[in-house]
Scaffold this active site. Structure first.
Site, PDB file in Angstrom:
ATOM      1  N   ARG A 178      13.884  28.322  52.260  1.00  0.00           N
ATOM      2  CA  ARG A 178      15.235  28.042  51.726  1.00  0.00           C
ATOM      3  C   ARG A 178      16.270  29.105  52.146  1.00  0.00           C
ATOM      4  O   ARG A 178      17.152  29.476  51.367  1.00  0.00           O
ATOM      5  CB  ARG A 178      15.222  27.922  50.198  1.00  0.00           C
ATOM      6  CG  ARG A 178      14.368  26.810  49.677  1.00  0.00           C
ATOM      7  CD  ARG A 178      14.868  25.432  50.084  1.00  0.00           C
ATOM      8  NE  ARG A 178      13.934  24.431  49.615  1.00  0.00           N
ATOM      9  CZ  ARG A 178      12.913  23.979  50.355  1.00  0.00           C
ATOM     10  NH1 ARG A 178      12.727  24.381  51.601  1.00  0.00           N
ATOM     11  NH2 ARG A 178      12.082  23.089  49.866  1.00  0.00           N
ATOM     12  N   SER A 229      16.382  20.914  42.867  1.00  0.00           N
ATOM     13  CA  SER A 229      15.656  21.972  42.156  1.00  0.00           C
ATOM     14  C   SER A 229      16.633  23.100  41.853  1.00  0.00           C
ATOM     15  O   SER A 229      17.340  23.550  42.759  1.00  0.00           O
ATOM     16  CB  SER A 229      14.530  22.527  43.023  1.00  0.00           C
ATOM     17  OG  SER A 229      13.626  21.493  43.333  1.00  0.00           O
ATOM     18  N   GLU A 304      18.371  28.269  43.477  1.00  0.00           N
ATOM     19  CA  GLU A 304      18.475  27.569  44.765  1.00  0.00           C
ATOM     20  C   GLU A 304      19.847  26.899  44.826  1.00  0.00           C
ATOM     21  O   GLU A 304      20.483  26.819  45.876  1.00  0.00           O
ATOM     22  CB  GLU A 304      17.355  26.531  44.888  1.00  0.00           C
ATOM     23  CG  GLU A 304      17.345  25.825  46.224  1.00  0.00           C
ATOM     24  CD  GLU A 304      16.140  24.907  46.413  1.00  0.00           C
ATOM     25  OE1 GLU A 304      15.038  25.241  45.945  1.00  0.00           O
ATOM     26  OE2 GLU A 304      16.328  23.853  47.033  1.00  0.00           O
TER      27      GLU A 304
END
Ligand SMILES: Cc1cc2nc3c(=O)[nH]c(=O)nc-3n(C[C@H](O)[C@H](O)[C@H](O)COP(=O)(O)OP(=O)(O)OC[C@H]3O[C@@H](n4cnc5c(N)ncnc54)[C@H](O)[C@@H]3O)c2cc1C
Length: 315
Positions: A178, A229, A304
């Site tokens: 990520r 998420s 995130e």
């Protein structure tokens, strides 16, 4: 003497040849459906419009932020004191006699996947069901099923801070879980070349359907008001990546709620806008979740979802 900020709309019109919108509600541009008004807003439909709009904002020192589909963003209740540019520059083509695909990064991931199937090109089946544009996905190295988009990026075309367009190779992006260098450098990505491999249409389609089926069991559909998420899966000191939901579940996340924001009952790593939530509700809920996980497991969760403050310190 620099240009005056109040002359910005006029300067923008003169250069971009389209008007910049003023006082635009950001809730309509984020899947969370949260956020106040941006002072200025523009949707760019060509590279020329995109680049000229960016250069105009820089010239007048107006804070600037690029968005794609808004599927990973939380806007501030106070909106944004600057210009939001929505990158809607789309287009995909295949390099002749090669499994490489050129794409403008405002292209939705869904279109990229459809194109890969049509061309019998395999590799990106894991992105099925991830909403958003290529730009947002490369920025955060989006992924699923232990694969991420960065693995398939061969080259990218960037607009650097000096306004030059520069071609860079995969290594430049420093892709990891990520993460890409774009998160640090805030450069604008314009185009990407993906390196896929020749496959069989039916097998590609079958894998996509299987992935969508698996996602259906685990993820909320993207008509639920959320940004995916909320926390990254933490990397433990021994190197293992453990799902954030594993910890969140154990601290009672699924029953938690602050104002209009709540944890989704089907998955404890999704914060949803249940009823007219404010960004500050989402924030407070996230803080409480982080604190509980820290106290019980000594694990530091990291967001995130990207929060855009109304007044960023760096334009
Ligand atoms: C229901 C749901 C499920 C999801 N599932 C997943 C999943 O399985 N895996 C996953 O990784 N993510 C998932 N996400 C998150 C999201 O879909 C991805 O992060 C997606 O890549 C975001 O793309 P976007 O275009 O919406 O980016 P945005 O949210 O618009 O922007 C995200 C960031 O990218 C930057 N950015 C956008 N375009 C550019 C550009 N051209 N140049 C430089 N920076 C740019 C923006 O400035 C911003 O900081 C999910 C989200 C939802 C709502």
């Amino acid at each position: 003497m620099g240009r005056k900020k109040e002359d910005f709309p006029e300067y923008f019109l003169k250069n971009v040849k389209k008007p910049v919108m003023t006082s635009v509600s950001l809730r309509d541009y984020s899947n969370f459906k949260i956020g106040g008004n941006a002072d200025y807003f523009f949707e760019a439909n060509s590279v020329h419009e995109l680049v000229t709009a960016v250069l105009c904002a820089r010239e007048v020192s107006i804070p600037l932020y690029i968005i794609g589909g808004g599927y990973n963003l939380l806007f501030d209740d106070n909106g944004f004191r600057g210009l939001i540019i929505k990158n809607a520059v789309k287009g995909i083509s295949r390099r002749e006699n090669s499994p490489e695909v050129n794409a403008f990064v405002g292209t939705p991931l869904e279109d990229l996947l459809r194109f890969s199937v049509e061309q019998a090109l395999s590799g990106l089946e894991f992105i099925a069901g991830i909403p958003g544009t290529i730009g947002g996905a490369v920025f955060g190295n989006a992924g699923a099923f232990k694969q991420s988009i960065g693995e398939f990026v061969k080259e990218g075309l960037l607009l650097d801070q000096s306004g030059e367009q520069v071609q860079v190779g995969r290594d430049y992006f420093e892709f990891r879980y990520r993460h890409s260098i774009l998160k640090k450098k805030h450069e604008l990505l314009l185009k990407v070349v993906f390196e896929l491999h020749d496959g069989d249409k039916e097998s590609i389609q079958k894998l996509i359907e299987e992935n969508l089926e698996t996602r259906k069991e685990k993820h909320p559909h993207h008509d639920l008001l959320c940004a995916g998420s909320y926390f990254k899966n933490p990397v433990l000191p021994d190197g293992r990546i453990v799902p954030a939901a594993h910890f969140l579940e154990k601290v009672g996340a699924k029953t938690m709620k602050v104002g209009g924001a709540a944890v989704y009952s089907g998955h404890s790593n999704f914060i949803i806008n249940q009823e007219n939530a404010l960004a500050k509700d989402v924030f407070r809920l996230a803080q409480e979740l982080k604190q509980r996980v820290k106290e019980r497991f000594d694990v530091e969760l990291e967001e995130e979802v990207i929060f855009l403050p109304a007044s960023p310190s760096t334009p």
